[in-house]
Scaffold this active site. Sequence first.
Site, PDB file in Angstrom:
ATOM      1  N   LYS A 203       0.839  -1.012   0.362  1.00 19.37           N
ATOM      2  CA  LYS A 203      -0.115  -0.048  -0.007  1.00 19.37           C
ATOM      3  C   LYS A 203       0.869   1.206   0.004  1.00 19.37           C
ATOM      4  CE  LYS A 203      -4.343  -2.170   1.150  1.00 19.37           C
ATOM      5  NZ  LYS A 203      -3.693  -3.468   1.334  1.00 19.37           N
TER       6      LYS A 203
HETATM    7  C1  LIG Z   1      -4.308  -4.608   0.476  1.00 17.71           C
HETATM    8  C2  LIG Z   1      -3.615  -5.951   0.387  1.00 17.71           C
HETATM    9  C3  LIG Z   1      -3.971  -6.785  -0.779  1.00 17.71           C
HETATM   10  C4  LIG Z   1      -4.875  -6.858  -1.430  1.00 17.71           C
HETATM   11  O1  LIG Z   1      -4.774  -5.691  -2.605  1.00 17.71           O
HETATM   12  P1  LIG Z   1      -5.925  -5.137  -3.362  1.00 17.71           P
HETATM   13  O2  LIG Z   1      -5.637  -4.045  -4.198  1.00 17.71           O
HETATM   14  O3  LIG Z   1      -7.097  -4.898  -2.329  1.00 17.71           O
HETATM   15  O4  LIG Z   1      -6.580  -6.247  -4.125  1.00 17.71           O
HETATM   16  C5  LIG Z   1      -2.874  -8.080  -0.773  1.00 17.71           C
HETATM   17  N1  LIG Z   1      -1.715  -8.151   0.019  1.00 17.71           N
HETATM   18  C6  LIG Z   1      -1.639  -7.288   1.018  1.00 17.71           C
HETATM   19  C7  LIG Z   1      -0.451  -7.567   1.856  1.00 17.71           C
HETATM   20  C8  LIG Z   1      -2.457  -6.248   1.201  1.00 17.71           C
HETATM   21  O5  LIG Z   1      -2.079  -5.190   2.129  1.00 17.71           O
END
Ligand SMILES: *Cc1c(COP(=O)(O)O)cnc(C)c1O
Length: 499
Positions: free
Chosen positions: A113
């Site tokens: 993120k």
């Molecule tokens: C948020 C997240 C995901 C999922 O990503 P999306 O964009 O919501 O599909 C996968 N792995 C981790 C570690 C995350 O923090």
Amino acid sequence: MYYTSTRDKSVKVTAAQAITNGISKEGGLYVPCEIPCVSREFIKHLAELDYIGRAKEILALYLTDFTEQELDDCVHGAYKAGKFTAKEVAPTVALENGVNILELWHGPTCAFKDMALQLLPYLLTTSAKKTADGKQIVILVATSGDTGKAALEGFKDVENTNVLVFYPNDGVSAMQKLQMCTQEGANVAVCAINGNFDDAQTSVKEIFTSEQVKAKLAEKNMMFSSANSINWGRLVPQIVYYFSTYCDLLNQGKISLGDKINIVVPTGNFGNILAAYYAKEMGVPIKKLLCASNANNVLTEFIDSGFYNKDREFFTTISPSMDILVSSNLERLLFHLSGDNDSFVKDCMEGLFEDGCYTVNRSVYEKLKGSFEGGCCDDAATKETIGDIYRRFHYLCDTHTAVAVRVFYNYLEKTGDTTPTVIASTASPYKFSPAVLEAVGSKEAVCEDGFVMMERLQEITGEPIPAPLAAIQNKPVRFEKVAERSEMTDVVLDLLGIK
Ligand SMILES: *Cc1c(COP(=O)(O)O)cnc(C)c1O
């Protein structure tokens, strides 16, 4: 370049408006009216640039109302030396011949993120200058863990912003709580609430839309905005790294310009894999997008059958960021696959709201199958994969990444498709020490203390603990407040000093 809404094609806004508004008035998501296409020459040119240079070129295609100087300031602010622990920002490393891992977790919170949330504050403040008279932006976040911390890190000490995070007191891991409560920065605040994540989320939405609270903010030249994953400003930074990984494979001599690759993404809200779809539509030679899910496999079923059904058992898994039954960003894909059919999207979303399900027509289904494959695995297979990959390649992956790795090898076995592949790795294994420790064969090493577990993991694997996680141990706790739901509005006004 203009943006429209997935639920009303008469909407037409600039990128700055799309980013400041976050979501369209009638509830639709902003999408580009046309997806820009690039040439082979463009990709060749990108390959000669560093990550910052690549980011600037891709953003310029989408944020046409930003000046070159503004774009420069944004990408340097987000990705300059020192912000990410890897000099490449998002390195592509080989697992074995033809199988590569795109590491998206070298940012300050050790999860992918950061790739978007380090840039979003700059995009948002630049957008607000254009569309909202330079109002002070107040970001409210309800979090179940990773997003809150990444938003705090992204917005800390960014001029003209405040960020306030609410989390359920008993609903996040000890390490996640510590990450948030030791947060530095003069413009940040964190507050636990007595309630679960849904309570936090509902109350944040209420505050966000309260005319009374909005008026109070307006008096002080402040306005709310959101940092959640339906904001276009969080999606566009993610397109960059799919171009970047293709460039890295070119530079590493693993592919030639024009060769196709497959991309595998561990998926929750469908944001990360949707960014890969945009990259494909823009001209990155991608054959298949593999959408990997955990036991919450609503997307696997959808890609197999064209039937989306959220009415099913909800599983709490060891890959919690993928424990989602309503993938909000899928709405954008439906819009594009249906040939920009806003009434079709509206019908689907109404069906989802009223009946918990919808089915797409034949033409959408065929386009979906043309680009996507779906796959899933449960917690047992996830752990088995972490152990297996560690023993075979001495590579340690976290629980989310392991889901994607497993789904890829299942696909390979089923299809024999040996197209060079990139698997998106979304978190550092140290963020999920208990499950990872158990998976590499040290069940007895699992204990109460997160720091002890990280050290044990380091001893076993010889891989260093990421500095941002190690540093938390010595940081003072700054935020200890626990509030009732009914107190949240007061907490917000108090923290902004406008009570
Ligand atoms: C948020 C997240 C995901 C999922 O990503 P999306 O964009 O919501 O599909 C996968 N792995 C981790 C570690 C995350 O923090």
